[in-house]
Enzyme design. Structure first.
Site, mmCIF file in Angstrom:
data_model
loop_
_atom_site.group_PDB
_atom_site.id
_atom_site.type_symbol
_atom_site.label_atom_id
_atom_site.label_comp_id
_atom_site.label_asym_id
_atom_site.label_seq_id
_atom_site.Cartn_x
_atom_site.Cartn_y
_atom_site.Cartn_z
ATOM 1 N N ARG A 103 0.850 -1.199 0.000
ATOM 2 C CA ARG A 103 0.000 0.000 0.000
ATOM 3 C C ARG A 103 0.884 1.246 0.000
ATOM 4 O O ARG A 103 1.973 1.252 0.559
ATOM 5 C CB ARG A 103 -0.938 0.006 1.216
ATOM 6 C CG ARG A 103 -2.142 -0.923 1.056
ATOM 7 C CD ARG A 103 -3.077 -0.874 2.246
ATOM 8 N NE ARG A 103 -2.423 -1.368 3.444
ATOM 9 C CZ ARG A 103 -1.851 -0.625 4.367
ATOM 10 N NH1 ARG A 103 -1.898 0.696 4.302
ATOM 11 N NH2 ARG A 103 -1.252 -1.171 5.404
ATOM 12 N N TYR A 146 -1.681 -3.545 -6.629
ATOM 13 C CA TYR A 146 -1.441 -4.216 -5.349
ATOM 14 C C TYR A 146 -2.696 -4.232 -4.472
ATOM 15 O O TYR A 146 -3.386 -3.208 -4.321
ATOM 16 C CB TYR A 146 -0.296 -3.543 -4.569
ATOM 17 C CG TYR A 146 -0.249 -4.087 -3.162
ATOM 18 C CD1 TYR A 146 0.280 -5.351 -2.905
ATOM 19 C CD2 TYR A 146 -0.825 -3.391 -2.108
ATOM 20 C CE1 TYR A 146 0.249 -5.889 -1.631
ATOM 21 C CE2 TYR A 146 -0.849 -3.921 -0.824
ATOM 22 C CZ TYR A 146 -0.311 -5.173 -0.593
ATOM 23 O OH TYR A 146 -0.362 -5.717 0.661
ATOM 24 N N LYS A 171 -9.898 -2.623 1.656
ATOM 25 C CA LYS A 171 -9.625 -1.499 2.536
ATOM 26 C C LYS A 171 -10.400 -0.249 2.108
ATOM 27 O O LYS A 171 -10.888 0.512 2.951
ATOM 28 C CB LYS A 171 -8.116 -1.222 2.594
ATOM 29 C CG LYS A 171 -7.306 -2.381 3.200
ATOM 30 C CD LYS A 171 -7.796 -2.720 4.555
ATOM 31 C CE LYS A 171 -7.224 -3.929 5.256
ATOM 32 N NZ LYS A 171 -5.865 -4.321 5.215
ATOM 33 N N HIS A 207 -10.557 -2.745 11.456
ATOM 34 C CA HIS A 207 -9.464 -3.585 10.935
ATOM 35 C C HIS A 207 -9.189 -4.692 11.955
ATOM 36 O O HIS A 207 -8.221 -4.633 12.709
ATOM 37 C CB HIS A 207 -8.224 -2.690 10.735
ATOM 38 C CG HIS A 207 -7.100 -3.327 9.992
ATOM 39 N ND1 HIS A 207 -5.800 -2.885 10.100
ATOM 40 C CD2 HIS A 207 -7.062 -4.342 9.100
ATOM 41 C CE1 HIS A 207 -5.009 -3.620 9.316
ATOM 42 N NE2 HIS A 207 -5.753 -4.505 8.712
ATOM 43 N N SER A 252 -1.285 -3.749 10.192
ATOM 44 C CA SER A 252 -0.925 -4.616 9.076
ATOM 45 C C SER A 252 0.341 -5.408 9.383
ATOM 46 O O SER A 252 1.320 -4.856 9.896
ATOM 47 C CB SER A 252 -0.712 -3.767 7.830
ATOM 48 O OG SER A 252 -1.879 -3.035 7.556
ATOM 49 N N CYS A 285 0.864 -7.613 11.648
ATOM 50 C CA CYS A 285 1.157 -7.750 13.079
ATOM 51 C C CYS A 285 0.408 -8.926 13.717
ATOM 52 O O CYS A 285 0.263 -8.970 14.936
ATOM 53 C CB CYS A 285 0.859 -6.453 13.812
ATOM 54 S SG CYS A 285 2.014 -5.144 13.378
ATOM 55 N N ASP A 302 -9.248 -10.105 8.883
ATOM 56 C CA ASP A 302 -8.734 -8.759 8.594
ATOM 57 C C ASP A 302 -9.738 -7.639 8.866
ATOM 58 O O ASP A 302 -9.335 -6.555 9.268
ATOM 59 C CB ASP A 302 -8.276 -8.680 7.132
ATOM 60 C CG ASP A 302 -7.365 -7.493 6.850
ATOM 61 O OD1 ASP A 302 -6.362 -7.336 7.564
ATOM 62 O OD2 ASP A 302 -7.660 -6.714 5.919
ATOM 63 N N ARG A 355 2.188 -12.291 -0.777
ATOM 64 C CA ARG A 355 0.867 -12.626 -0.241
ATOM 65 C C ARG A 355 0.256 -13.817 -0.950
ATOM 66 O O ARG A 355 0.622 -14.145 -2.080
ATOM 67 C CB ARG A 355 -0.075 -11.422 -0.428
ATOM 68 C CG ARG A 355 0.386 -10.139 0.274
ATOM 69 C CD ARG A 355 -0.477 -9.814 1.436
ATOM 70 N NE ARG A 355 0.079 -8.775 2.285
ATOM 71 C CZ ARG A 355 -0.495 -8.418 3.443
ATOM 72 N NH1 ARG A 355 -1.594 -9.007 3.856
ATOM 73 N NH2 ARG A 355 0.051 -7.481 4.195
HETATM 74 P P1 GTP Z 1 -2.311 -7.930 7.297
HETATM 75 O O1 GTP Z 1 -2.815 -8.963 6.354
HETATM 76 O O2 GTP Z 1 -1.239 -7.069 6.694
HETATM 77 O O3 GTP Z 1 -3.386 -7.088 7.902
HETATM 78 O O4 GTP Z 1 -1.473 -8.708 8.444
HETATM 79 P P2 GTP Z 1 -1.906 -9.564 9.744
HETATM 80 O O5 GTP Z 1 -2.175 -8.662 10.881
HETATM 81 O O6 GTP Z 1 -2.955 -10.551 9.376
HETATM 82 O O7 GTP Z 1 -0.542 -10.324 10.101
HETATM 83 P P3 GTP Z 1 -0.144 -11.870 9.950
HETATM 84 O O8 GTP Z 1 -0.922 -12.766 10.855
HETATM 85 O O9 GTP Z 1 -0.142 -12.219 8.516
HETATM 86 O O10 GTP Z 1 1.355 -11.836 10.501
HETATM 87 C C1 GTP Z 1 2.342 -11.008 9.946
HETATM 88 C C2 GTP Z 1 3.723 -11.509 10.281
HETATM 89 O O11 GTP Z 1 3.883 -11.586 11.695
HETATM 90 C C3 GTP Z 1 3.980 -12.912 9.727
HETATM 91 O O12 GTP Z 1 5.287 -12.975 9.235
HETATM 92 C C4 GTP Z 1 3.817 -13.792 10.936
HETATM 93 O O13 GTP Z 1 4.572 -14.985 10.853
HETATM 94 C C5 GTP Z 1 4.272 -12.898 12.094
HETATM 95 N N1 GTP Z 1 3.571 -13.248 13.363
HETATM 96 C C6 GTP Z 1 2.238 -13.463 13.516
HETATM 97 N N2 GTP Z 1 1.953 -13.822 14.804
HETATM 98 C C7 GTP Z 1 3.120 -13.812 15.478
HETATM 99 C C8 GTP Z 1 3.483 -14.092 16.844
HETATM 100 O O14 GTP Z 1 2.664 -14.436 17.702
HETATM 101 N N3 GTP Z 1 4.808 -13.950 17.160
HETATM 102 C C9 GTP Z 1 5.746 -13.584 16.226
HETATM 103 N N4 GTP Z 1 7.005 -13.481 16.622
HETATM 104 N N5 GTP Z 1 5.437 -13.328 14.927
HETATM 105 C C10 GTP Z 1 4.156 -13.445 14.557
HETATM 106 C C1 SPV Z 2 -2.983 -4.715 5.239
HETATM 107 O O1 SPV Z 2 -2.021 -4.086 4.759
HETATM 108 O O2 SPV Z 2 -3.498 -4.440 6.346
HETATM 109 C C2 SPV Z 2 -3.555 -5.850 4.491
HETATM 110 C C3 SPV Z 2 -3.160 -6.042 3.110
HETATM 111 O O3 SPV Z 2 -4.415 -6.543 5.003
HETATM 112 S S1 SPV Z 2 -3.923 -4.882 2.089
HETATM 113 O O4 SPV Z 2 -5.105 -5.511 1.470
HETATM 114 O O5 SPV Z 2 -2.979 -4.519 1.058
HETATM 115 O O6 SPV Z 2 -4.352 -3.723 2.828
HETATM 116 MN MN MN Z 3 -4.926 -5.817 7.033
#
Ligand code: GTP
Ligand code: SPV
Ligand code: MN
Length: 588
Positions: free
Chosen positions: A73, A201, A210, A230, A252, A254, A281, A372
């Site tokens: 983004r 993207y 979003k 979110h 994002s 996290c 999400d 992704r």
């Molecule tokens: P968006 O799709 O961008 O909104 O991201 P999200 O909040 O769904 O994050 P996601 O669960 O995909 O995790 C993002 C990154 O953080 C990945 O590389 C995960 O492996 C890492 N991660 C997720 N949970 C944990 C955790 O409990 N501990 C650690 N150390 N890393 C984590």
């Molecule tokens: C984020 O960035 O929080 C995502 C991926 O979930 S996107 O759809 O690009 O916003």
């Molecule tokens: Mn997101």
């Protein structure tokens, strides 16, 4: 004229207007069928947009390599175009609708020459329900159309919903030339319109996500008394069979997808704990007839972060993206399967996300850090029976969390809703690869909505307080978590992933009126015994460090929060300043 006919006519008129301006060679109305998807993906394989993956190991799946400058983004080029600049607030870029269109109209002029215009009707939310909203995205990217088919309920179902609802959100998207100079993601809340140019993207181009379900929906939600957030939605069932539904707002990349699909450790499963996924999400929360806050997941698929996803960390995500999945910017192995950092401990020889030969000795990552997968939610083994319930699931707890190497403890519980709103308003997190810019830099990201709230943040906080007044005693409990605190050597203090179950169990116990807690200046925290720290192999010293509240650090944090609140001027709800003063008092 009857409402369904009026809506269909409005759609036809808009498509004709857009076609006259953008001048595509062809127009295709997407019906969402399998046959259509086959034709689209075959054509993209033929022209090199997609690479077909191993049919046995990844049936119906493809790799897409994006333009190398179009991988995340772009917040600098994301605009809220309301009439009054003050209504956009200090965290959004603003242009007047007229000024934005003066920039965009010439860019869209003739931009689809030589291309096909795809009309992509979609529904966000379970069709037939009160929460469901119809949108129509016009795009000249077949890749975007194919992603939208996974991420939303797309095609015929949406036209049927349109005839029931009589209104649709307009989204106009063009690949443009993919240059950053021409990249704009513009929102017009007054017209329920999105215009997006020069990026393919995810968050910039899949306009249902979003742009519609958060930025425009947040404005509608404020006007109508609900919340567009979110947030992941997860159901946790205890050995007594009581299910607690938790919504979680993390910025994002996290950890939302991971927490939503958590697999409890063997010992907890043996005791009878289970976890089910409702959404990963976005959550739309509104009051049910019983006065409780209920959440639906408006989406139909996952647009998940690939790196870090493995059989150990998130087996449910891996199972979700085995088939019928579009991968973007991951690495490709010689047997036409995919790879990314963290998928397996030993990196294989492969072709990197840029299409170049890659070996474990290469000086860069094989997959882009924000690579992704786009996968159908229904394929997730942990998907809840209720994930498409038009009434939504009742939310018992809301969890805020960020990526904080220092200062922020593992978990604490807010004293009440107002305090919880303050916790959301003061959340901060280290930046990730999901948006362009410096990774690791700490910034405030209120309710994980900084890039996604379509109006003034102070008004948004007031809306949270108002919703809390309305819900009264029936509002969810609020928590703050941090899985990312680090030891002096830089390693994570907390094992995370499946072991986050210990934290969820404590939240469930608290919601059910049990679970021991210690009062601290920040809120209530669990005892070490409550989290079974000893079984986890977290030593006493690390356990202390995970919960440490350093007075000096926290007084500094309070000062930063005051400066943060100053940004919002006299629109800031007085309650939030009061909460910050109260924290300072409690710190002594
Ligand atoms: P968006 O799709 O961008 O909104 O991201 P999200 O909040 O769904 O994050 P996601 O669960 O995909 O995790 C993002 C990154 O953080 C990945 O590389 C995960 O492996 C890492 N991660 C997720 N949970 C944990 C955790 O409990 N501990 C650690 N150390 N890393 C984590
Ligand atoms: C984020 O960035 O929080 C995502 C991926 O979930 S996107 O759809 O690009 O916003
Ligand atoms: Mn997101």
């Amino acid at each position: 004229m009857d409402a369904p006919k009026k809506a269909t006519d409005a759609l036809k008129t808009w498509v004709a207007e857009v076609a006259a301006r953008t001048r595509p060679d062809h127009i295709h109305w997407c019906d969402g069928s399998d046959a259509e998807n086959r034709r689209l993906t075959d054509a993209m394989v033929a022209d090199g947009t997609l690479t077909r993956l191993n049919e046995r190991k990844h049936p119906g799946s493809f790799l897409h390599r994006s333009d190398p400058g179009d991988v995340a983004r772009l917040e600098d080029r994301t605009f809220i175009c309301c009439e009054d600049e003050d209504d956009a607030g200090p965290l959004n870029n603003w242009k007047s609708p007229q000024a934005m269109k003066a920039v965009l109209d010439p860019l869209f002029e003739g931009c689809m020459e030589g291309r096909t215009l795809y009309v992509v009707p979609y529904v966000m939310g379970p069709p037939g329900g009160d929460a469901a909203k119809v949108g129509v995205e016009i795009t000249d990217s077949p890749y975007v159309a194919a992603n939208m088919r996974i991420m939303t309920r797309m095609g015929r179902v949406a036209l049927e919903e349109l005839s029931r609802k009589g209104h649709f959100t307009k989204g106009l998207h063009s690949t443009g030339d993919l240059s950053k100079e021409n990249r704009y993601i513009a929102h017009f809340p007054g017209e329920d319109l999105i215009m997006s140019f020069s990026s393919n993207y995810g968050g910039n181009a899949l306009l249902g996500k979003k742009c519609h379900a958060l930025r425009l929906a947040s404005v509608q939600a404020r006007n109508e008394g609900w919340l567009a957030e979110h947030m992941l939605i997860v159901g946790v069932t205890n050995p007594q069979g009581q299910t607690t539904y938790i919504a979680g707002a993390f910025p994002s990349a996290c950890g939302k997808t991971n927490l939503a699909m958590l697999v409890p450790p063997q010992a907890d499963r043996a005791k009878g704990w289970t976890v089910e996924t409702v959404g990963d999400d976005i959550a739309w929360l509104r009051f049910g007839e019983d006065g409780r806050l209920r959440a639906v997941n408006p989406e139909y698929g996952f647009f998940g972060v690939a790196p870090g996803t493995s059989e150990d960390t998130n087996p449910n995500a891996l199972a979700s993206c085995r088939a019928n999945t579009l991968f973007t910017n991951v690495a490709l192995r010689p047997d036409s399967t995919v790879w990314w950092e963290g998928l397996s401990p030993a990196p294989p020889e492969c072709v990197d996300w840029l299409g170049n030969r890659w070996t474990p000795k290469s000086d860069h990552k094989a997959a882009h850090p924000n690579s992704r997968f786009t996968a159908p939610a229904g394929q997730c083994p942990s998907i809840s029976d209720r994930w498409q319930d038009p009434e939504g699931v009742p939310i018992d707890a809301i969890v805020f969390g960020g990526r904080r190497s220092r200062v922020m403890p593992l978990i604490f519980e807010a004293f009440d809703w107002k305090h919880g709103t303050y916790l959301g308003a003061t959340m901060s997190s280290e930046k990730t690869a999901a948006a362009e810019g410096a990774v690791g830099e700490l910034r405030f990201d209120p309710m994980a909505m900084r890039p996604f709230c379509g109006y003034h943040t102070a008004d948004y906080w007031q809306h949270w307080l108002d919703v809390g007044e309305k819900g009264g005693e029936k509002m969810p409990k609020v928590y703050h978590v941090n899985w990312f605190r680090r030891a002096k050597d830089g390693s994570f203090l907390w094992p995370g992933y499946g072991d986050n179950m210990r934290v969820l169990e404590w939240i469930c116990d608290r919601v059910q009126g049990e679970g021991d807690a210690i009062e601290t200046p920040l809120g209530y925290r669990p005892t070490r015994e409550e989290l079974h720290m000893d079984d986890l192999g977290v030593n006493a010293e690390d356990a202390e460090a995970l919960f440490a509240v350093n007075r000096e650090d926290w007084l500094a944090e309070c000062n930063e929060r005051d400066a943060w609140f100053d940004l919002f001027g006299d629109r800031l709800p007085a309650e939030l300043r009061k909460q910050n003063d109260a924290l300072r008092q409690r710190l002594g």
